[in-house]
Design a protein around this motif. Sequence first.
Motif, mmCIF file in Angstrom:
data_model
loop_
_atom_site.group_PDB
_atom_site.id
_atom_site.type_symbol
_atom_site.label_atom_id
_atom_site.label_comp_id
_atom_site.label_asym_id
_atom_site.label_seq_id
_atom_site.Cartn_x
_atom_site.Cartn_y
_atom_site.Cartn_z
ATOM 1 N N HIS A 244 0.706 -1.131 0.098
ATOM 2 C CA HIS A 244 -0.196 -0.135 0.065
ATOM 3 C C HIS A 244 0.942 1.189 -0.135
ATOM 4 C CE1 HIS A 244 -3.661 -2.535 0.816
ATOM 5 N NE2 HIS A 244 -4.306 -1.806 0.309
ATOM 6 N N THR A 245 2.107 1.134 0.775
ATOM 7 C CA THR A 245 2.988 2.452 0.775
ATOM 8 C C THR A 245 3.426 2.698 -0.496
ATOM 9 O OG1 THR A 245 3.442 2.012 3.092
ATOM 10 C CG2 THR A 245 4.750 3.304 1.890
ATOM 11 N N PHE A 246 3.901 1.542 -1.356
ATOM 12 C CA PHE A 246 4.397 1.480 -2.597
ATOM 13 C C PHE A 246 3.484 1.865 -3.703
ATOM 14 C CE2 PHE A 246 7.447 -1.995 -1.192
ATOM 15 C CZ PHE A 246 8.061 -1.235 -0.466
ATOM 16 N N TRP A 247 2.465 1.331 -3.492
ATOM 17 C CA TRP A 247 1.124 1.925 -4.493
ATOM 18 C C TRP A 247 0.927 3.371 -4.394
ATOM 19 C CZ3 TRP A 247 -1.801 -3.103 -2.662
ATOM 20 C CH2 TRP A 247 -1.572 -4.167 -3.607
ATOM 21 N N GLY A 248 0.974 3.683 -3.286
ATOM 22 C CA GLY A 248 0.512 5.159 -2.875
ATOM 23 C C GLY A 248 1.458 6.009 -3.817
ATOM 24 N N VAL A 249 2.886 5.832 -3.752
ATOM 25 C CA VAL A 249 3.936 6.593 -4.314
ATOM 26 C C VAL A 249 3.806 6.614 -5.775
ATOM 27 C CG1 VAL A 249 6.229 6.697 -4.477
ATOM 28 C CG2 VAL A 249 5.562 6.511 -2.310
ATOM 29 N N ILE A 250 3.565 5.416 -6.445
ATOM 30 C CA ILE A 250 3.298 5.165 -7.733
ATOM 31 C C ILE A 250 2.208 5.783 -8.281
ATOM 32 C CG2 ILE A 250 3.262 3.712 -9.556
ATOM 33 C CD1 ILE A 250 4.819 1.797 -7.790
ATOM 34 N N PHE A 251 1.058 5.660 -7.492
ATOM 35 C CA PHE A 251 -0.190 6.332 -7.781
ATOM 36 C C PHE A 251 -0.335 7.590 -8.039
ATOM 37 C CE2 PHE A 251 -4.836 7.151 -7.641
ATOM 38 C CZ PHE A 251 -5.256 6.244 -8.444
ATOM 39 N N PHE A 252 0.210 8.341 -6.868
ATOM 40 C CA PHE A 252 0.394 9.902 -6.845
ATOM 41 C C PHE A 252 1.299 10.365 -7.876
ATOM 42 C CE2 PHE A 252 -1.808 9.526 -2.790
ATOM 43 C CZ PHE A 252 -2.059 10.896 -2.538
ATOM 44 N N ASP A 253 2.215 9.788 -8.110
ATOM 45 C CA ASP A 253 3.286 10.065 -9.299
ATOM 46 C C ASP A 253 2.699 9.946 -10.602
ATOM 47 O OD1 ASP A 253 6.073 11.042 -10.262
ATOM 48 O OD2 ASP A 253 5.785 9.159 -11.377
ATOM 49 N N ALA A 254 1.884 9.021 -10.703
ATOM 50 C CA ALA A 254 1.272 8.776 -12.070
ATOM 51 C C ALA A 254 0.071 9.663 -12.113
ATOM 52 C CB ALA A 254 0.518 7.144 -12.062
ATOM 53 N N CYS A 255 -0.694 10.057 -11.314
ATOM 54 C CA CYS A 255 -1.687 11.103 -11.307
ATOM 55 C C CYS A 255 -1.295 12.506 -11.613
ATOM 56 C CB CYS A 255 -2.612 11.037 -9.974
ATOM 57 S SG CYS A 255 -3.732 9.848 -9.680
ATOM 58 N N GLU A 256 -0.174 12.670 -10.852
ATOM 59 C CA GLU A 256 0.658 14.084 -11.241
ATOM 60 C C GLU A 256 1.074 14.009 -12.721
ATOM 61 O OE1 GLU A 256 4.551 15.518 -9.292
ATOM 62 O OE2 GLU A 256 3.083 16.137 -8.011
ATOM 63 N N LYS A 257 1.662 13.166 -13.273
ATOM 64 C CA LYS A 257 2.230 13.213 -14.703
ATOM 65 C C LYS A 257 1.398 12.588 -15.533
ATOM 66 C CE LYS A 257 6.867 13.061 -12.769
ATOM 67 N NZ LYS A 257 8.052 12.298 -12.410
ATOM 68 N N ARG A 258 0.290 12.369 -15.184
ATOM 69 C CA ARG A 258 -0.704 11.829 -16.216
ATOM 70 C C ARG A 258 -0.377 10.684 -16.939
ATOM 71 N NH1 ARG A 258 -3.189 17.572 -17.633
ATOM 72 N NH2 ARG A 258 -4.189 17.929 -15.639
ATOM 73 N N ARG A 259 -0.014 9.820 -16.399
ATOM 74 C CA ARG A 259 0.533 8.424 -16.873
ATOM 75 C C ARG A 259 -0.513 7.285 -16.482
ATOM 76 N NH1 ARG A 259 6.682 8.309 -14.877
ATOM 77 N NH2 ARG A 259 7.564 10.153 -16.024
#
Length: 176
Positions: free
Chosen positions: A55-70
């Motif tokens: 869940h910690t790793f998914w949070g980091v990846i998810f926030f980055d993906a939302c921010e960079k529209r990936r």
Amino acid sequence: MAYVSGLSFGIISGVFSVINILADSIGPGIVGIHGDSPYYFITSAFLTMALVLLHTFWGVIFFDACEKRRYWCLGLVVASHLLTSGLTFLNPWYEASLIPIFIITLCTGLWAFFTAGGSFHNILKCLSCKWGDGGHQCNMGGFAGGSLSPFRCWGELDTGAGGPRAAGMGEDGSCL
């Protein structure tokens, strides 16, 4: 923000998982009798640990993906979440569920590390140790330069003219 939200989702998931396991442990029977696995509690603990980290790793990846529209990263996070949840249905065969979940945890952790700005160079820099006149000094720089890391230089505090600083640290904040 991503670390905090991912970690809090993981802790909440872990708490609910542990509460259910503790409820199973108090009765009316004992796990391991009538064909159940005697490793139920230890494997549940390892699974809970993996899910908190995921869940910690998914949070980091998810926030980055939302921010960079990936959007493909968002899809991979959701797909790995569904895969991990689906693997828990195999729990009477713990080898069939724990090993793939730990592989997913390792791969997702590496992905989150590089998403957060980590590199192999920083890992090597973090783990490099030197033997000097003052004894053993390790460069424990953080992932992104390490200037704010409390473990940057090992040594005792030097309270000389420049104020308190680690004994293995130069005037400019670099390790000696």
